[in-house]
Write a protein that holds these residues in place. Sequence first.
Motif, PDB file in Angstrom:
ATOM      1  N   SER A 138       1.423  -1.484  10.694  1.00 57.97           N
ATOM      2  CA  SER A 138       2.626  -2.518  10.236  1.00 57.97           C
ATOM      3  C   SER A 138       3.509  -2.169   9.526  1.00 57.97           C
ATOM      4  CB  SER A 138       1.764  -3.815   9.580  1.00 57.97           C
ATOM      5  OG  SER A 138       1.394  -3.510   8.312  1.00 57.97           O
ATOM      6  N   GLN A 139       3.483  -1.266   8.707  1.00 58.88           N
ATOM      7  CA  GLN A 139       4.602  -0.798   7.676  1.00 58.88           C
ATOM      8  C   GLN A 139       4.922   0.627   8.320  1.00 58.88           C
ATOM      9  OE1 GLN A 139       4.070  -1.127   3.410  1.00 58.88           O
ATOM     10  NE2 GLN A 139       2.019  -1.575   3.921  1.00 58.88           N
ATOM     11  N   SER A 141       3.837   3.480   7.838  1.00 63.13           N
ATOM     12  CA  SER A 141       3.729   4.270   6.671  1.00 63.13           C
ATOM     13  C   SER A 141       2.362   4.893   6.276  1.00 63.13           C
ATOM     14  CB  SER A 141       4.178   3.493   5.351  1.00 63.13           C
ATOM     15  OG  SER A 141       5.283   2.689   5.455  1.00 63.13           O
ATOM     16  N   LYS A 153       0.623   0.061  -0.236  1.00 59.28           N
ATOM     17  CA  LYS A 153       1.944  -0.326  -0.297  1.00 59.28           C
ATOM     18  C   LYS A 153       2.934   0.567  -1.374  1.00 59.28           C
ATOM     19  CE  LYS A 153       0.982  -3.922  -3.870  1.00 59.28           C
ATOM     20  NZ  LYS A 153       1.142  -5.052  -4.411  1.00 59.28           N
TER      21      LYS A 153
END
Length: 291
Positions: A138-139, A141, A153
């Motif tokens: 979703s990020q 990352s 995060k």
Amino acid sequence: MKEKNRIKLICVIITASTSVASAFVGGKKEHITINNNIKSATSDVNNVDDLIKKYENAMESNSKLAEQNKNLKEENDNLQSDISDSITAEVKSPSIIVDGMKSSQNWNKSIAIVNNSNYYSENLLNSLVEGKFSYDISQNSLFYNEEDQMINKVTKINALSTNVIYEGIGYDVVKSSDGKEILMGSQSYTEGLVVWDDESLFGGGNGYALFDLQGKYSKLEFDVGRTNEYEKENVELKVYLDGECREIYQLDAETPPKHFEVTLNYANSMKLEISGGTRVKYGFVNMILYY
């Protein structure tokens, strides 16, 4: 060109008509034949413009076809180039050798070779580095954690990669792209903040740097020490948050850089000030802001 072709056609028609007329001179029948040929010649002359127009249209069509063929050739060449640059991929199931011993674990389809570059699966990496990798789709990352905890995060940022330091007196921001060095003790640093206290005749007095934090950060970490230039003098480091002095630290000129943590409590502004010396510089390195 059009008029020249028209004249040629008229001459051809007149010549043909004259020849026919010469063959039948001498009677009524001959007179009728001549009249008919003249009428035919006149009709042909009237059609010259149409013939020339058809010829010119044909030439124009040929020109357009030639241009279309050229464009098609260019498109084909581009397609051939794209095909030659296309991605090649292959998935492998390798054996894993650890310190000379083959692992018995099955690593099915754990390596992808894409255009001669190797890409490793998350499961394979985690098995080798004890579960420290995590990818969040979703990020978009990839997180790597040296501790046992799994952080998924962004929690901190290099202060010098931001624009939080915006003004001051007797300060300098050194970035790795500048080609400068900050020398403190036996260590050399390619980026950091330098603040100096200069009470000499032409000095600026207490040096300080101003930070625009915008209420984003909870904590600041850094290492600070005297740089290998000017005098060896102890100083005070004062930390102001939103205009109020919150912390005062004593800095020793004869010790290596010391690590500090400053609680920001999401303040909007900060001021780091050096005072108490006469002509001395201190460097701030490894400056990390926490969200």
